[in-house]
Design a protein around this motif. Structure first.
Motif, PDB file in Angstrom:
ATOM      1  N   VAL A   1      37.492 -61.901 -32.048  1.00  0.00           N
ATOM      2  CA  VAL A   1      37.771 -60.473 -32.181  1.00  0.00           C
ATOM      3  C   VAL A   1      38.985 -60.096 -31.341  1.00  0.00           C
ATOM      4  CG1 VAL A   1      36.836 -58.164 -31.765  1.00  0.00           C
ATOM      5  CG2 VAL A   1      35.370 -59.941 -32.680  1.00  0.00           C
ATOM      6  N   LYS A   2      39.067 -60.646 -30.127  1.00  0.00           N
ATOM      7  CA  LYS A   2      40.190 -60.344 -29.245  1.00  0.00           C
ATOM      8  C   LYS A   2      41.508 -60.828 -29.866  1.00  0.00           C
ATOM      9  CE  LYS A   2      41.174 -60.645 -24.376  1.00  0.00           C
ATOM     10  NZ  LYS A   2      40.794 -61.226 -23.105  1.00  0.00           N
ATOM     11  N   ARG A   3      41.492 -62.001 -30.478  1.00  0.00           N
ATOM     12  CA  ARG A   3      42.697 -62.539 -31.090  1.00  0.00           C
ATOM     13  C   ARG A   3      43.122 -61.698 -32.304  1.00  0.00           C
ATOM     14  NH1 ARG A   3      43.518 -68.771 -32.999  1.00  0.00           N
ATOM     15  NH2 ARG A   3      45.756 -68.626 -33.236  1.00  0.00           N
ATOM     16  N   ALA A   4      42.173 -61.285 -33.125  1.00  0.00           N
ATOM     17  CA  ALA A   4      42.476 -60.465 -34.297  1.00  0.00           C
ATOM     18  C   ALA A   4      43.033 -59.115 -33.881  1.00  0.00           C
ATOM     19  CB  ALA A   4      41.224 -60.287 -35.149  1.00  0.00           C
ATOM     20  N   LEU A   5      42.472 -58.499 -32.821  1.00  0.00           N
ATOM     21  CA  LEU A   5      42.972 -57.213 -32.347  1.00  0.00           C
ATOM     22  C   LEU A   5      44.385 -57.337 -31.777  1.00  0.00           C
ATOM     23  CD1 LEU A   5      39.808 -55.605 -30.709  1.00  0.00           C
ATOM     24  CD2 LEU A   5      40.966 -54.925 -32.810  1.00  0.00           C
ATOM     25  N   SER A   6      44.654 -58.444 -31.078  1.00  0.00           N
ATOM     26  CA  SER A   6      45.992 -58.607 -30.521  1.00  0.00           C
ATOM     27  C   SER A   6      47.019 -58.816 -31.644  1.00  0.00           C
ATOM     28  CB  SER A   6      46.026 -59.757 -29.521  1.00  0.00           C
ATOM     29  OG  SER A   6      45.749 -60.982 -30.173  1.00  0.00           O
ATOM     30  N   LEU A   7      46.673 -59.530 -32.722  1.00  0.00           N
ATOM     31  CA  LEU A   7      47.578 -59.680 -33.866  1.00  0.00           C
ATOM     32  C   LEU A   7      47.802 -58.344 -34.568  1.00  0.00           C
ATOM     33  CD1 LEU A   7      46.431 -63.073 -35.436  1.00  0.00           C
ATOM     34  CD2 LEU A   7      48.539 -62.600 -34.190  1.00  0.00           C
ATOM     35  N   LEU A   8      46.767 -57.538 -34.698  1.00  0.00           N
ATOM     36  CA  LEU A   8      46.887 -56.218 -35.301  1.00  0.00           C
ATOM     37  C   LEU A   8      47.774 -55.317 -34.446  1.00  0.00           C
ATOM     38  CD1 LEU A   8      45.995 -54.412 -37.643  1.00  0.00           C
ATOM     39  CD2 LEU A   8      44.055 -53.719 -36.241  1.00  0.00           C
ATOM     40  N   LEU A   9      47.592 -55.370 -33.120  1.00  0.00           N
ATOM     41  CA  LEU A   9      48.408 -54.583 -32.205  1.00  0.00           C
ATOM     42  C   LEU A   9      49.876 -55.010 -32.291  1.00  0.00           C
ATOM     43  CD1 LEU A   9      48.548 -52.463 -29.950  1.00  0.00           C
ATOM     44  CD2 LEU A   9      48.151 -54.305 -28.325  1.00  0.00           C
ATOM     45  N   LEU A  10      50.160 -56.311 -32.379  1.00  0.00           N
ATOM     46  CA  LEU A  10      51.534 -56.800 -32.528  1.00  0.00           C
ATOM     47  C   LEU A  10      52.159 -56.317 -33.831  1.00  0.00           C
ATOM     48  CD1 LEU A  10      51.379 -60.475 -31.209  1.00  0.00           C
ATOM     49  CD2 LEU A  10      52.677 -58.577 -30.253  1.00  0.00           C
ATOM     50  N   LEU A  11      51.388 -56.297 -34.907  1.00  0.00           N
ATOM     51  CA  LEU A  11      51.887 -55.814 -36.187  1.00  0.00           C
ATOM     52  C   LEU A  11      52.244 -54.342 -36.110  1.00  0.00           C
ATOM     53  CD1 LEU A  11      52.361 -56.355 -39.233  1.00  0.00           C
ATOM     54  CD2 LEU A  11      50.006 -55.661 -39.587  1.00  0.00           C
ATOM     55  N   ILE A  12      51.381 -53.535 -35.521  1.00  0.00           N
ATOM     56  CA  ILE A  12      51.632 -52.094 -35.403  1.00  0.00           C
ATOM     57  C   ILE A  12      52.848 -51.833 -34.520  1.00  0.00           C
ATOM     58  CG2 ILE A  12      50.686 -49.929 -34.504  1.00  0.00           C
ATOM     59  CD1 ILE A  12      47.919 -50.947 -35.452  1.00  0.00           C
ATOM     60  N   LEU A  13      52.945 -52.544 -33.388  1.00  0.00           N
ATOM     61  CA  LEU A  13      54.095 -52.368 -32.507  1.00  0.00           C
ATOM     62  C   LEU A  13      55.390 -52.796 -33.197  1.00  0.00           C
ATOM     63  CD1 LEU A  13      52.706 -53.523 -29.046  1.00  0.00           C
ATOM     64  CD2 LEU A  13      53.412 -51.219 -29.709  1.00  0.00           C
ATOM     65  N   GLY A  14      55.361 -53.869 -33.964  1.00  0.00           N
ATOM     66  CA  GLY A  14      56.552 -54.339 -34.682  1.00  0.00           C
ATOM     67  C   GLY A  14      57.042 -53.317 -35.685  1.00  0.00           C
ATOM     68  N   VAL A  15      56.111 -52.726 -36.436  1.00  0.00           N
ATOM     69  CA  VAL A  15      56.485 -51.708 -37.415  1.00  0.00           C
ATOM     70  C   VAL A  15      57.033 -50.475 -36.710  1.00  0.00           C
ATOM     71  CG1 VAL A  15      55.564 -50.129 -39.157  1.00  0.00           C
ATOM     72  CG2 VAL A  15      54.913 -52.532 -39.194  1.00  0.00           C
ATOM     73  N   ALA A  16      56.409 -50.071 -35.619  1.00  0.00           N
ATOM     74  CA  ALA A  16      56.865 -48.878 -34.886  1.00  0.00           C
ATOM     75  C   ALA A  16      58.245 -49.096 -34.279  1.00  0.00           C
ATOM     76  CB  ALA A  16      55.854 -48.524 -33.799  1.00  0.00           C
ATOM     77  N   ILE A  17      58.476 -50.242 -33.681  1.00  0.00           N
ATOM     78  CA  ILE A  17      59.780 -50.512 -33.061  1.00  0.00           C
ATOM     79  C   ILE A  17      60.858 -50.638 -34.139  1.00  0.00           C
ATOM     80  CG2 ILE A  17      61.089 -52.234 -31.752  1.00  0.00           C
ATOM     81  CD1 ILE A  17      58.539 -52.711 -30.113  1.00  0.00           C
ATOM     82  N   GLY A  18      60.567 -51.325 -35.242  1.00  0.00           N
ATOM     83  CA  GLY A  18      61.544 -51.462 -36.329  1.00  0.00           C
ATOM     84  C   GLY A  18      61.872 -50.137 -36.972  1.00  0.00           C
ATOM     85  N   GLY A  19      60.854 -49.318 -37.203  1.00  0.00           N
ATOM     86  CA  GLY A  19      61.092 -47.993 -37.779  1.00  0.00           C
ATOM     87  C   GLY A  19      61.882 -47.111 -36.844  1.00  0.00           C
ATOM     88  N   GLY A  20      61.561 -47.162 -35.553  1.00  0.00           N
ATOM     89  CA  GLY A  20      62.310 -46.367 -34.570  1.00  0.00           C
ATOM     90  C   GLY A  20      63.762 -46.808 -34.490  1.00  0.00           C
TER      91      GLY A  20
END
Length: 151
Positions: A2-21
Motif C-alpha cells: 500500500v505504501k509503495r502504491a501511494l508513493s507512485l500515485l503521489l509521484l504521478l500527481i506531483l509530475g502532472v502538477a509540476i509539468g502543468g505549472g
C-alpha cells in the motif's frame, strides 16, 4: 504494498502538477501582449475547379513483350483537367491520340496466356506520357479508363 502504491500515485500527481505549472508559466512568460491566442495557420490556395474531358474511343493493339500482335482493344478514357484548360485539352485531343498510337505498338499491353487481356496500368502509363507530350506537364491531373473491351 500500500505504501509503495501511494508513493507512485503521489509521484504521478506531483509530475502532472509540476509539468502543468511549467507549461502555464511558459505561456505567461512568452505570450505576446494583446492576446495569447495563436493566429490561425494560413489556408492553402484553393485549387481551381476541375472537369473531365472524354476522348473518342481509342483502338489500341495488344502486343506481347516479344513484339507479336495478340489482338486489339477499345479503350474509353477521361482526363481530369482544370476547368479553365478543358477547351484547350479538347482542341488538342487529336495530338494526344496520335501520341498514343505512336506508343502502343511498341508497348507490351497484352497479358494472360492468350494475350487477350489488356494491361490497364500499362495503358494508363501510355496515356500519361502522351498527354504530357500533347498538353504539357501537369495539365492532366488524373486519368480515368472507363472502358476496356476487345475489338
Amino acid at each position: 504494498f500500500v505504501k509503495r502504491a501511494l508513493s507512485l500515485l503521489l509521484l504521478l500527481i506531483l509530475g502532472v502538477a509540476i509539468g502543468g505549472g511549467a507549461g502555464y508559466g511558459a505561456v505567461l512568460l512568452f505570450a505576446k501582449p494583446g492576446g495569447s491566442e495563436p493566429k490561425a495557420a494560413a489556408t492553402p490556395a484553393a485549387e481551381p475547379p476541375r472537369s473531365f474531358v472524354s476522348s473518342a474511343k481509342i483502338l489500341a493493339p495488344l502486343v506481347f513483350s516479344d513484339g507479336r500482335l495478340a489482338g486489339y482493344v477499345n479503350f474509353d478514357v477521361s482526363l481530369e483537367v482544370a476547368s479553365d484548360k478543358a477547351d484547350m485539352v479538347t482542341s488538342k485531343l487529336p495530338l494526344m491520340l496520335h501520341a498514343i498510337n505512336m506508343r502502343t505498338w511498341r508497348t507490351p499491353l497484352a497479358t494472360g496466356p492468350d494475350g487477350l487481356l489488356a494491361n490497364i496500368g500499362g495503358f494508363r502509363d501510355v496515356v500519361r506520357a502522351a498527354s504530357t507530350e500533347a498538353f504539357g506537364e501537369g495539365t492532366v491531373k488524373r486519368i480515368a479508363i472507363t472502358r476496356a473491351e476487345p475489338a
